[in-house]
Design an enzyme around this catalytic site. Structure first.
Site, PDB file in Angstrom:
ATOM      1  N   ASN A 108      -7.666 -78.714  64.216  1.00 11.91           N
ATOM      2  CA  ASN A 108      -8.141 -79.784  63.334  1.00 11.91           C
ATOM      3  C   ASN A 108      -8.083 -79.324  61.891  1.00 11.91           C
ATOM      4  O   ASN A 108      -8.254 -78.139  61.591  1.00 11.91           O
ATOM      5  CB  ASN A 108      -9.602 -80.131  63.701  1.00 11.91           C
ATOM      6  CG  ASN A 108     -10.167 -81.247  62.841  1.00 11.91           C
ATOM      7  OD1 ASN A 108      -9.555 -82.302  62.692  1.00 11.91           O
ATOM      8  ND2 ASN A 108     -11.331 -80.996  62.238  1.00 11.91           N
ATOM      9  N   HIS A 110      -9.978 -79.816  58.324  1.00  2.93           N
ATOM     10  CA  HIS A 110     -11.220 -80.349  57.755  1.00  2.93           C
ATOM     11  C   HIS A 110     -11.178 -80.117  56.242  1.00  2.93           C
ATOM     12  O   HIS A 110     -10.851 -79.004  55.803  1.00  2.93           O
ATOM     13  CB  HIS A 110     -12.455 -79.677  58.381  1.00  2.93           C
ATOM     14  CG  HIS A 110     -13.740 -80.233  57.864  1.00  2.93           C
ATOM     15  ND1 HIS A 110     -14.238 -81.458  58.274  1.00  2.93           N
ATOM     16  CD2 HIS A 110     -14.591 -79.763  56.929  1.00  2.93           C
ATOM     17  CE1 HIS A 110     -15.358 -81.708  57.603  1.00  2.93           C
ATOM     18  NE2 HIS A 110     -15.596 -80.698  56.787  1.00  2.93           N
ATOM     19  N   GLU A 181      -4.713 -79.041  52.252  1.00  5.88           N
ATOM     20  CA  GLU A 181      -4.478 -79.588  53.592  1.00  5.88           C
ATOM     21  C   GLU A 181      -3.001 -79.617  53.969  1.00  5.88           C
ATOM     22  O   GLU A 181      -2.620 -79.168  55.074  1.00  5.88           O
ATOM     23  CB  GLU A 181      -5.035 -81.010  53.677  1.00  5.88           C
ATOM     24  CG  GLU A 181      -6.544 -81.088  53.524  1.00  5.88           C
ATOM     25  CD  GLU A 181      -7.046 -82.497  53.575  1.00  5.88           C
ATOM     26  OE1 GLU A 181      -6.531 -83.288  54.374  1.00  5.88           O
ATOM     27  OE2 GLU A 181      -7.982 -82.818  52.826  1.00  5.88           O
TER      28      GLU A 181
HETATM   29  C1  GRF Z   1      -8.285 -86.416  54.898  1.00  8.09           C
HETATM   30  O1  GRF Z   1      -9.369 -86.296  53.987  1.00  8.09           O
HETATM   31  C2  GRF Z   1      -8.332 -85.260  55.861  1.00  8.09           C
HETATM   32  O2  GRF Z   1      -8.866 -84.095  55.288  1.00  8.09           O
HETATM   33  C3  GRF Z   1      -9.268 -85.722  56.885  1.00  8.09           C
HETATM   34  O3  GRF Z   1      -8.911 -87.098  57.066  1.00  8.09           O
HETATM   35  C4  GRF Z   1      -8.532 -87.632  55.794  1.00  8.09           C
HETATM   36  C5  GRF Z   1      -7.337 -88.549  55.923  1.00  8.09           C
HETATM   37  O4  GRF Z   1      -6.228 -87.794  56.216  1.00  8.09           O
HETATM   38  N1  GRF Z   1      -9.153 -84.903  58.077  1.00  8.09           N
HETATM   39  P1  GRF Z   1      -4.756 -88.459  56.436  1.00  8.09           P
HETATM   40  O5  GRF Z   1      -4.281 -88.948  55.095  1.00  8.09           O
HETATM   41  O6  GRF Z   1      -4.935 -89.611  57.404  1.00  8.09           O
HETATM   42  O7  GRF Z   1      -3.934 -87.340  56.968  1.00  8.09           O
END
Ligand code: GRF
Length: 200
Positions: A108, A110, A181
């Site tokens: 995952n 985070h 990320e």
């Molecule tokens: C992001 O803030 C990520 O860190 C969290 O979900 C949010 C949306 O991510 N896990 P994404 O654009 O759908 O990948």
């Protein structure tokens, strides 16, 4: 070739980062076997379909109770026969049966430096609102294995991101995505795909 199932709920920018990393070979020896979302309207599904990747919705709304949904989510995921399950912005609790079926095979992303600003209720913008409210000068993102808890599994990678004067939760979220990320999630997948990470 590592077969990866990606579970999503929202915009899919992390999924996009994974697909781009496979295309530009930042991720070696891996392929996306399919994408599953709990949200039929998730733009992440469109991103997958645009790349010709199987994308389906398994929503709690389609089932009479959570137990039936959990069973369907596990079955649909297992149909992809994945070696690794990646939660990329997936906002549904992973059924214990799925954690048992895939020990050290679910990771995952985070959007904080765990153990800060994580656990129940800390997701999406709420994480960055809490970081700004606390006044931290450094935040970041964490990739970790998924266990029976919430954001409690063994940490794999972390990357720090500076908080800047005048940051709003939205500005900070975007910087954490861009600077952390979208870098460490593909990196973790590449490490697992190439035997550079001990799975346990
Ligand atoms: C992001 O803030 C990520 O860190 C969290 O979900 C949010 C949306 O991510 N896990 P994404 O654009 O759908 O990948």
């Amino acid at each position: 070739m590592l077969k990866v199932a990606v579970l999503v709920s929202g915009g899919g920018t992390n999924l996009q980062a994974i697909m781009d990393a496979i295309d530009n070979k930042t991720i070696r020896n891996a392929e996306i076997a399919g994408v599953i979302s709990n949200n039929a309207g998730a733009y992440a599904l469109e991103r997958a379909r645009a790349k010709g990747i199987e994308a389906r919705c398994v929503s709690p709304k389609q089932y009479d109770n959570r137990e039936l949904f959990n069973k369907a989510l596990l079955e649909e995921t297992q149909k992809l026969n994945p070696d690794l399950i990646v939660l990329a912005g997936f906002l549904v609790a992973i059924p214990p049966a799925m954690v048992e079926a895939f020990p050290y095979r679910i990771i995952n992303i985070h959007p904080s430096l765990i153990p800060s600003f994580c656990g129940k209720g800390f997701y999406g913008l709420k994480v960055h609102e809490a970081a700004l409210a606390r006044g931290v000068k450094v935040t970041g993102a964490t990739v970790h294995f998924v266990d029976e808890g919430t954001d409690t599994g063994k940490i794999i990678l972390q990357k720090p991101v500076m908080v800047e004067e005048g940051d709003t939760p939205e500005i900070l979220q975007r910087r954490v995505m861009e600077q952390a990320e979208w870098i460490i999630l593909p990196k973790a997948i590449d490490m697992i795909a190439n035997g550079e990470l001990k799975l346990g």
